[in-house]
Design a protein around this motif. Structure first.
Motif, mmCIF file in Angstrom:
data_model
loop_
_atom_site.group_PDB
_atom_site.id
_atom_site.type_symbol
_atom_site.label_atom_id
_atom_site.label_comp_id
_atom_site.label_asym_id
_atom_site.label_seq_id
_atom_site.Cartn_x
_atom_site.Cartn_y
_atom_site.Cartn_z
ATOM 1 N N MET A 1 47.241 45.938 45.129
ATOM 2 C CA MET A 1 46.840 47.289 44.694
ATOM 3 C C MET A 1 46.107 47.127 43.219
ATOM 4 O O MET A 1 46.923 47.235 42.356
ATOM 5 C CB MET A 1 48.145 47.757 44.667
ATOM 6 N N PHE A 2 45.161 46.453 43.245
ATOM 7 C CA PHE A 2 44.604 45.861 41.809
ATOM 8 C C PHE A 2 44.397 46.707 40.750
ATOM 9 O O PHE A 2 44.785 46.807 39.738
ATOM 10 C CB PHE A 2 43.153 45.118 42.371
ATOM 11 N N ASP A 3 43.994 48.355 41.101
ATOM 12 C CA ASP A 3 43.977 49.185 40.118
ATOM 13 C C ASP A 3 45.103 49.557 39.564
ATOM 14 O O ASP A 3 45.093 49.575 38.310
ATOM 15 C CB ASP A 3 43.077 50.522 40.490
ATOM 16 N N ARG A 4 46.264 49.451 40.275
ATOM 17 C CA ARG A 4 47.368 49.781 39.654
ATOM 18 C C ARG A 4 48.146 48.710 38.955
ATOM 19 O O ARG A 4 48.555 48.724 37.570
ATOM 20 C CB ARG A 4 48.605 50.031 40.925
ATOM 21 N N LEU A 5 47.866 47.465 39.473
ATOM 22 C CA LEU A 5 48.056 46.264 38.716
ATOM 23 C C LEU A 5 47.363 46.100 37.327
ATOM 24 O O LEU A 5 47.831 45.862 36.269
ATOM 25 C CB LEU A 5 48.209 45.136 39.458
ATOM 26 N N ALA A 6 46.177 46.497 37.434
ATOM 27 C CA ALA A 6 45.100 46.178 36.059
ATOM 28 C C ALA A 6 45.503 47.338 35.032
ATOM 29 O O ALA A 6 45.018 47.155 33.995
ATOM 30 C CB ALA A 6 43.571 46.393 36.544
ATOM 31 N N SER A 7 46.150 48.520 35.329
ATOM 32 C CA SER A 7 46.552 49.521 34.545
ATOM 33 C C SER A 7 47.939 49.414 33.783
ATOM 34 O O SER A 7 48.258 50.099 32.898
ATOM 35 C CB SER A 7 46.618 50.838 35.116
ATOM 36 N N LEU A 8 48.642 48.210 34.253
ATOM 37 C CA LEU A 8 49.828 47.845 33.831
ATOM 38 C C LEU A 8 49.507 47.400 32.129
ATOM 39 O O LEU A 8 48.526 46.534 31.810
ATOM 40 C CB LEU A 8 50.635 46.645 34.302
ATOM 41 N N PRO A 9 50.676 47.426 31.397
ATOM 42 C CA PRO A 9 50.421 46.809 29.871
ATOM 43 C C PRO A 9 50.676 45.500 29.703
ATOM 44 O O PRO A 9 51.478 44.640 29.537
ATOM 45 C CB PRO A 9 51.656 47.611 29.060
ATOM 46 N N GLY A 10 49.393 44.645 29.951
ATOM 47 C CA GLY A 10 49.512 43.185 29.910
ATOM 48 C C GLY A 10 48.247 42.835 29.264
ATOM 49 O O GLY A 10 47.379 43.590 28.706
ATOM 50 N N ASP A 11 48.058 41.582 28.983
ATOM 51 C CA ASP A 11 46.997 40.700 28.213
ATOM 52 C C ASP A 11 46.033 40.176 29.184
ATOM 53 O O ASP A 11 44.918 40.033 28.833
ATOM 54 C CB ASP A 11 47.459 39.675 27.172
ATOM 55 N N ALA A 12 46.541 39.494 30.283
ATOM 56 C CA ALA A 12 45.622 39.043 31.305
ATOM 57 C C ALA A 12 46.390 38.926 32.590
ATOM 58 O O ALA A 12 47.502 39.063 32.575
ATOM 59 C CB ALA A 12 45.769 37.487 30.610
ATOM 60 N N TRP A 13 45.359 39.010 33.584
ATOM 61 C CA TRP A 13 45.947 39.067 35.026
ATOM 62 C C TRP A 13 45.322 37.723 35.821
ATOM 63 O O TRP A 13 44.226 37.301 35.880
ATOM 64 C CB TRP A 13 44.975 40.271 35.623
ATOM 65 N N ASN A 14 46.391 37.492 36.551
ATOM 66 C CA ASN A 14 46.145 36.149 37.514
ATOM 67 C C ASN A 14 46.504 36.660 38.884
ATOM 68 O O ASN A 14 47.299 37.403 39.296
ATOM 69 C CB ASN A 14 47.192 34.900 36.995
ATOM 70 N N TRP A 15 45.560 36.061 39.661
ATOM 71 C CA TRP A 15 45.820 36.203 41.217
ATOM 72 C C TRP A 15 44.670 35.623 42.175
ATOM 73 O O TRP A 15 43.942 34.674 41.360
ATOM 74 C CB TRP A 15 45.142 37.776 41.533
ATOM 75 N N ASP A 16 45.152 35.290 43.362
ATOM 76 C CA ASP A 16 44.422 34.353 44.272
ATOM 77 C C ASP A 16 43.055 34.932 44.376
ATOM 78 O O ASP A 16 42.893 35.180 45.511
ATOM 79 C CB ASP A 16 45.245 34.019 45.536
ATOM 80 N N ASP A 17 42.232 34.840 43.513
ATOM 81 C CA ASP A 17 40.826 35.437 43.454
ATOM 82 C C ASP A 17 39.813 34.656 44.664
ATOM 83 O O ASP A 17 38.852 35.341 45.191
ATOM 84 C CB ASP A 17 40.086 35.551 42.368
ATOM 85 N N ARG A 18 40.137 33.706 44.932
ATOM 86 C CA ARG A 18 39.232 32.827 46.075
ATOM 87 C C ARG A 18 39.999 33.009 47.310
ATOM 88 O O ARG A 18 39.352 32.790 48.342
ATOM 89 C CB ARG A 18 39.604 31.253 45.734
ATOM 90 N N ALA A 19 40.991 33.556 47.515
ATOM 91 C CA ALA A 19 41.535 34.028 48.861
ATOM 92 C C ALA A 19 41.744 35.348 49.159
ATOM 93 O O ALA A 19 41.816 35.764 50.329
ATOM 94 C CB ALA A 19 43.017 33.255 48.822
ATOM 95 N N THR A 20 41.372 36.535 48.235
ATOM 96 C CA THR A 20 41.804 37.751 48.410
ATOM 97 C C THR A 20 41.233 38.644 47.224
ATOM 98 O O THR A 20 40.803 37.950 46.226
ATOM 99 C CB THR A 20 43.219 38.216 48.192
ATOM 100 N N PRO A 21 40.330 39.577 47.369
ATOM 101 C CA PRO A 21 39.728 40.251 46.555
ATOM 102 C C PRO A 21 40.717 41.111 45.446
ATOM 103 O O PRO A 21 41.923 41.065 45.657
ATOM 104 C CB PRO A 21 39.091 41.664 47.254
ATOM 105 N N PRO A 22 40.115 41.198 44.247
ATOM 106 C CA PRO A 22 38.634 41.174 43.703
ATOM 107 C C PRO A 22 38.469 39.978 43.511
ATOM 108 O O PRO A 22 39.201 39.081 43.380
ATOM 109 C CB PRO A 22 38.825 42.234 42.768
ATOM 110 N N SER A 23 37.166 39.588 43.268
ATOM 111 C CA SER A 23 36.784 38.364 42.552
ATOM 112 C C SER A 23 36.924 38.333 41.039
ATOM 113 O O SER A 23 37.148 39.309 40.641
ATOM 114 C CB SER A 23 34.970 38.296 42.734
ATOM 115 N N LEU A 24 36.674 37.459 40.466
ATOM 116 C CA LEU A 24 37.034 37.097 38.964
ATOM 117 C C LEU A 24 36.013 38.206 38.342
ATOM 118 O O LEU A 24 36.349 38.888 37.439
ATOM 119 C CB LEU A 24 36.656 36.032 38.392
ATOM 120 N N ALA A 25 34.663 38.310 38.838
ATOM 121 C CA ALA A 25 33.735 39.361 37.852
ATOM 122 C C ALA A 25 34.302 40.628 38.398
ATOM 123 O O ALA A 25 34.375 41.349 37.053
ATOM 124 C CB ALA A 25 32.439 39.134 38.423
#
Length: 340
Positions: A236-260
């Motif tokens: 649920m990336f848009d929800r996760l991206a809206s959280l108050p953080g500085d950097a986001w880490n996920w398995d971009d090579r195995a699941t969307p979204p890409s790093l870009a």
């Protein structure tokens, strides 16, 4: 460009400013020693001294966060280095009532993590690298506490689970506060509950996201680097991206979204680019270097920290990781004894 300290480099990445070299990090479990604060501290420091990551993630035993409520770790070490719970604390709906706030200065599992932080605090091998303890989100811990029965209890006994989440969240706020007072620079906050393979978006929005915001808000202004680790697939990336953080880490090579794509949707730095299973463990050094180079290309070399999507598997070849570090211009040191 003038050489940056690790802290300066990471802050520049979060602000998406130019860096002297692209920052990177790797981390892993140390199951042979992670039940000992002294053992975990020394293993983490030796590992950092070898690979020279731009931040140091402390990775405790998987049961540390739930031991104080009665979970018991299994003896078997899984391929990624963690141990599952052999005995869950919540085996009936009434067991949620026994999940009360813990004092991290004395509670089993948490006090050992604080001791690990204290033991690491004055070691010269840290250098200028920020140290980050690992916190798991309340809903993630509720699943560790209850195993397969969580979904049914969320439907049939939502108030009991909500009360338990309150206690878990309060414990995490206390732990983060104590860890920051003991000198860590930030937190690595792992959310295993915002995956469509685990929960519906409605469930996460009701039971997960509110407490994630409260825990992350509690460290704002005190944490120089708050990493939101987005675990799993169908994120649920848009929800996760809206959280108050500085950097986001996920398995971009195995699941969307890409790093870009992730960089376009989040506000700080993105962390990833390396497939820890297919490339770092099972692939070649050349393949790993190509992934690192592609991560830099996708992001234009700003707002990115090259890293795996999660912990390194236990039998990851040193030569493969070392090749990535060299390619990125990192300070690799030939230090023996980093293996279990």
């Amino acid at each position: 460009m003038k050489q940056m300290t690790r802290r300066e480099r990471l802050l520049a990445a979060v602000r998406r400013e130019p860096v002297d070299r692209v920052p990177y990090a790797v981390w892993r479990h140390f199951p042979a020693v992670d039940r000992s604060p002294a053992g975990l501290a020394q293993a983490t420091l030796r590992f950092h001294d070898h690979y020279g990551s731009d931040f140091i993630k402390i990775t405790p035993g998987s049961g540390a966060a739930v031991e104080g409520w009665g979970c018991v770790e299994a003896a078997e070490v899984l391929p990624d280095g963690h141990r599952a719970c052999a005995s869950c604390a919540v085996r009936s709906a009434d067991d949620w009532k026994r999940v009360r706030p813990l004092d991290p200065a004395s509670a089993p599992g948490y006090v050992e993590q604080i001791e690990t932080i204290v033991r690491m605090g004055f070691d010269r091998r840290i250098g200028d690298a920020p140290v980050l303890p690992t916190l798991f989100s309340p809903l993630s811990l509720a699943r560790k506490l209850s195993g397969d029965r969580l979904q049914a209890d969320l439907r049939e006994h939502p108030q009991l689970v909500t009360d338990a989440l309150e206690a878990i969240g309060e414990t995490l706020v206390r732990f983060a506060d104590l860890a920051l007072r003991e000198g860590v620079s930030g937190i690595f906050y792992s959310i295993q509950a915002a995956s469509g393979s685990v929960h519906s978006e409605e469930t996460y929005a009701r039971f997960g996201e509110p407490w994630d915001r409260r825990v992350l808000d509690s460290v704002r202004g005190r944490s120089m680097l708050t990493i939101v680790h987005c675990h799993g697939d169908r994120l649920m990336f848009d929800r996760l991206a809206s959280l108050p953080g500085d950097a986001w880490n996920w398995d971009d090579r195995a699941t969307p979204p890409s790093l870009a794509e992730g960089k376009a949707r989040a506000s700080g730095a993105v962390i990833g680019g390396l497939d820890q299973w297919r490339t770092l463990r099972d692939g070649t050094a050349d393949g790993a270097i190509k992934e690192a180079e592609d991560a830099v290309t996708q992001t234009g070399g700003t707002g990115v920290i090259v890293a795996p999507g999660c912990v390194l598997p236990m039998n990851t070849p040193d030569a493969t990781v070392a090749a990535v570090v060299r390619a990125l211009g990192g300070p690799l040191k030939p230090i023996p004894g980093i293996r279990d």
